[in-house]
Design an enzyme around this catalytic site. Sequence first.
Site, PDB file in Angstrom:
ATOM      1  N   LYS A 177      13.747-166.334  59.412  1.00  0.00           N
ATOM      2  CA  LYS A 177      12.578-167.144  58.986  1.00  0.00           C
ATOM      3  C   LYS A 177      11.589-167.189  59.989  1.00  0.00           C
ATOM      4  O   LYS A 177      10.467-167.259  59.925  1.00  0.00           O
ATOM      5  CB  LYS A 177      13.248-168.533  58.362  1.00  0.00           C
ATOM      6  CG  LYS A 177      12.113-169.231  57.727  1.00  0.00           C
ATOM      7  CD  LYS A 177      12.311-170.051  56.591  1.00  0.00           C
ATOM      8  CE  LYS A 177      10.874-170.742  56.230  1.00  0.00           C
ATOM      9  NZ  LYS A 177      11.178-171.904  55.244  1.00  0.00           N
ATOM     10  N   ARG A 231       4.417-164.138  55.005  1.00  0.00           N
ATOM     11  CA  ARG A 231       5.213-165.300  54.526  1.00  0.00           C
ATOM     12  C   ARG A 231       5.809-165.215  53.112  1.00  0.00           C
ATOM     13  O   ARG A 231       6.482-165.781  52.826  1.00  0.00           O
ATOM     14  CB  ARG A 231       4.719-166.435  55.001  1.00  0.00           C
ATOM     15  CG  ARG A 231       5.746-168.066  55.011  1.00  0.00           C
ATOM     16  CD  ARG A 231       5.259-168.988  55.565  1.00  0.00           C
ATOM     17  NE  ARG A 231       6.172-170.147  55.346  1.00  0.00           N
ATOM     18  CZ  ARG A 231       6.255-170.996  56.332  1.00  0.00           C
ATOM     19  NH1 ARG A 231       5.366-171.225  57.193  1.00  0.00           N
ATOM     20  NH2 ARG A 231       7.067-172.075  55.834  1.00  0.00           N
ATOM     21  N   GLU A 264      19.730-168.601  48.668  1.00  0.00           N
ATOM     22  CA  GLU A 264      18.652-168.185  49.808  1.00  0.00           C
ATOM     23  C   GLU A 264      19.228-167.171  50.795  1.00  0.00           C
ATOM     24  O   GLU A 264      18.311-166.495  51.143  1.00  0.00           O
ATOM     25  CB  GLU A 264      18.135-169.470  50.425  1.00  0.00           C
ATOM     26  CG  GLU A 264      17.462-170.483  49.507  1.00  0.00           C
ATOM     27  CD  GLU A 264      15.936-170.185  49.128  1.00  0.00           C
ATOM     28  OE1 GLU A 264      15.707-169.216  49.761  1.00  0.00           O
ATOM     29  OE2 GLU A 264      15.408-171.005  48.286  1.00  0.00           O
ATOM     30  N   GLU A 279       1.209-168.590  55.296  1.00  0.00           N
ATOM     31  CA  GLU A 279       1.054-167.752  54.221  1.00  0.00           C
ATOM     32  C   GLU A 279       0.086-166.985  53.595  1.00  0.00           C
ATOM     33  O   GLU A 279      -0.207-166.937  52.532  1.00  0.00           O
ATOM     34  CB  GLU A 279       1.921-168.567  52.999  1.00  0.00           C
ATOM     35  CG  GLU A 279       2.592-167.850  52.059  1.00  0.00           C
ATOM     36  CD  GLU A 279       3.609-168.723  50.968  1.00  0.00           C
ATOM     37  OE1 GLU A 279       4.240-169.382  51.542  1.00  0.00           O
ATOM     38  OE2 GLU A 279       3.241-168.591  49.996  1.00  0.00           O
ATOM     39  N   HIS A 292      11.703-165.835  43.571  1.00  0.00           N
ATOM     40  CA  HIS A 292      11.299-167.178  43.393  1.00  0.00           C
ATOM     41  C   HIS A 292      10.413-167.423  42.156  1.00  0.00           C
ATOM     42  O   HIS A 292      10.416-168.589  41.834  1.00  0.00           O
ATOM     43  CB  HIS A 292      10.423-168.032  44.561  1.00  0.00           C
ATOM     44  CG  HIS A 292      11.737-168.313  45.931  1.00  0.00           C
ATOM     45  ND1 HIS A 292      12.540-167.510  46.319  1.00  0.00           N
ATOM     46  CD2 HIS A 292      11.903-169.645  46.408  1.00  0.00           C
ATOM     47  CE1 HIS A 292      13.329-168.276  46.911  1.00  0.00           C
ATOM     48  NE2 HIS A 292      12.849-169.417  47.217  1.00  0.00           N
ATOM     49  N   HIS A 339      11.258-170.416  39.914  1.00  0.00           N
ATOM     50  CA  HIS A 339      10.371-171.713  39.570  1.00  0.00           C
ATOM     51  C   HIS A 339      10.230-171.858  38.104  1.00  0.00           C
ATOM     52  O   HIS A 339      10.447-173.033  37.556  1.00  0.00           O
ATOM     53  CB  HIS A 339       9.205-171.501  40.233  1.00  0.00           C
ATOM     54  CG  HIS A 339       9.172-171.561  41.731  1.00  0.00           C
ATOM     55  ND1 HIS A 339       8.322-171.071  42.648  1.00  0.00           N
ATOM     56  CD2 HIS A 339       9.873-172.467  42.500  1.00  0.00           C
ATOM     57  CE1 HIS A 339       8.552-171.272  43.748  1.00  0.00           C
ATOM     58  NE2 HIS A 339       9.733-171.928  44.051  1.00  0.00           N
ATOM     59  N   ASN A 374       9.379-165.540  49.377  1.00  0.00           N
ATOM     60  CA  ASN A 374       9.322-166.004  47.854  1.00  0.00           C
ATOM     61  C   ASN A 374       9.918-165.013  46.843  1.00  0.00           C
ATOM     62  O   ASN A 374       9.946-165.089  45.758  1.00  0.00           O
ATOM     63  CB  ASN A 374       7.868-166.233  47.240  1.00  0.00           C
ATOM     64  CG  ASN A 374       7.525-167.513  48.139  1.00  0.00           C
ATOM     65  OD1 ASN A 374       8.022-168.350  48.220  1.00  0.00           O
ATOM     66  ND2 ASN A 374       5.900-167.287  48.201  1.00  0.00           N
ATOM     67  N   LYS A 410       6.447-176.361  56.288  1.00  0.00           N
ATOM     68  CA  LYS A 410       5.987-176.707  55.057  1.00  0.00           C
ATOM     69  C   LYS A 410       6.431-178.072  54.623  1.00  0.00           C
ATOM     70  O   LYS A 410       7.774-178.353  54.771  1.00  0.00           O
ATOM     71  CB  LYS A 410       6.633-175.582  53.889  1.00  0.00           C
ATOM     72  CG  LYS A 410       5.646-174.457  53.852  1.00  0.00           C
ATOM     73  CD  LYS A 410       5.837-173.663  52.785  1.00  0.00           C
ATOM     74  CE  LYS A 410       5.097-172.242  52.575  1.00  0.00           C
ATOM     75  NZ  LYS A 410       5.505-171.405  51.554  1.00  0.00           N
ATOM     76  N   HIS A 444      17.619-174.945  42.400  1.00  0.00           N
ATOM     77  CA  HIS A 444      16.599-174.095  43.108  1.00  0.00           C
ATOM     78  C   HIS A 444      17.480-172.845  43.598  1.00  0.00           C
ATOM     79  O   HIS A 444      17.001-171.683  43.040  1.00  0.00           O
ATOM     80  CB  HIS A 444      16.277-174.718  44.277  1.00  0.00           C
ATOM     81  CG  HIS A 444      15.205-173.712  44.753  1.00  0.00           C
ATOM     82  ND1 HIS A 444      13.892-173.252  44.393  1.00  0.00           N
ATOM     83  CD2 HIS A 444      15.103-172.963  45.918  1.00  0.00           C
ATOM     84  CE1 HIS A 444      13.190-172.553  44.988  1.00  0.00           C
ATOM     85  NE2 HIS A 444      14.096-172.356  46.309  1.00  0.00           N
ATOM     86  N   ARG A 501      -2.653-189.429  61.280  1.00  0.00           N
ATOM     87  CA  ARG A 501      -3.443-187.993  60.999  1.00  0.00           C
ATOM     88  C   ARG A 501      -2.470-187.085  61.991  1.00  0.00           C
ATOM     89  O   ARG A 501      -2.771-185.994  62.404  1.00  0.00           O
ATOM     90  CB  ARG A 501      -4.850-187.895  61.693  1.00  0.00           C
ATOM     91  CG  ARG A 501      -5.744-188.610  60.824  1.00  0.00           C
ATOM     92  CD  ARG A 501      -7.259-188.359  61.224  1.00  0.00           C
ATOM     93  NE  ARG A 501      -8.095-189.088  60.509  1.00  0.00           N
ATOM     94  CZ  ARG A 501      -8.543-190.265  60.727  1.00  0.00           C
ATOM     95  NH1 ARG A 501      -8.304-190.806  61.786  1.00  0.00           N
ATOM     96  NH2 ARG A 501      -9.489-190.940  59.764  1.00  0.00           N
TER      97      ARG A 501
END
Length: 335
Positions: free
Chosen positions: A202, A216, A174, A212, A223, A227, A220, A132, A239, A110
């Site tokens: 960042k 945040r 990026e 987010e 993006h 995607h 994107n 993330k 990407h 955990r």
Amino acid sequence: MITVQVPLGDRSYDVLVGHGARSELPALLPATARRAAVVTQDGIPFEVDPGIPYERFVIGDGEDHKSLATIEQLSRGFARMGLTRHDVVIGVGGGMVTDVAGFAAASWHRGIPVVHVSTSLVGMVDAAIGGKTGVNIPEGKNLVGAYWQPSGVVCDLDALATLPPREVRCGRGEMAKYHFLTGDDLLAMSEVERIARCVQIKADIVASDEREGGRRALLNYGHTLAHALEIATDHALAHGEAVAVGLVYAAQLAHRMGRIDARRVQQHLDVVGGSYELGTSLPSGLSPDDLVTLMGRDKKVLSDGLTFVLDGPAGVEVVPGVDPALALDALHAMG
Ligand code: GLY
């Protein structure tokens, strides 16, 4: 060496940016860590020495290995090793490795500490920072995961010398995004300053909105189309390359919505295509209608309909409820 802090209260951590930064790894490990599970891939440019006893776990390369099967394989290895909460996972590699190592650490017992040693440009400026973690399932990318902040991150610039040109391009995609989020002239900085500045941008955003709920999502920018392009080209467009096209598309769309003028669209073309030397046109043979459908399925959508991160008079912001006809029209302007 530049140290950037990601300020998250008692979960704050340092990101070390510089040539040879990996030699500082032992200082970033939690003081209580007795042993380490080093998660890496074949072909990563260097080995690390955590300064405590460790076992090395090699995972496969490519999106197919960013899977729950890899998490199970790692977890069983951790069990054989007897890894406990008093130990640490160390992810050594690009974004895929740190996403997988981070999720394995988040779920093992955990949650046990993780430290990342990032070896790719995308990893240093984005993936390794901010907590993330996750893996893919056949239904989509990164759909299973957790927010799990590392205890520290090493960005050793020695790794960049061996990076294939395509990987460098992806990192620059990026970086171009950060250019539009801040207006910073990143290309005027030295390499170490540039990467540290991206980490700082960042870190500031993550510190203000770790999960987010709002700000945040600005990360994107570019993006939503990116995607869709990755899916439509079956990842033939990587990407960061897709983000570059997505940034220009976001400007074309914002212009059609009356949010920015033609001069600002041209700035996007000049920065992405000129300064950052990235492709700005849609790959040939894609159906604009299909791309609009794919963009409507992006997991960042707030509710029904199309959601984009768009430039405007108040800067870059999240814009829900975009008219599909305008989204389609902007695609037609993309060459
Ligand atoms: N890569 C986007 C984020 O970390 O939020």
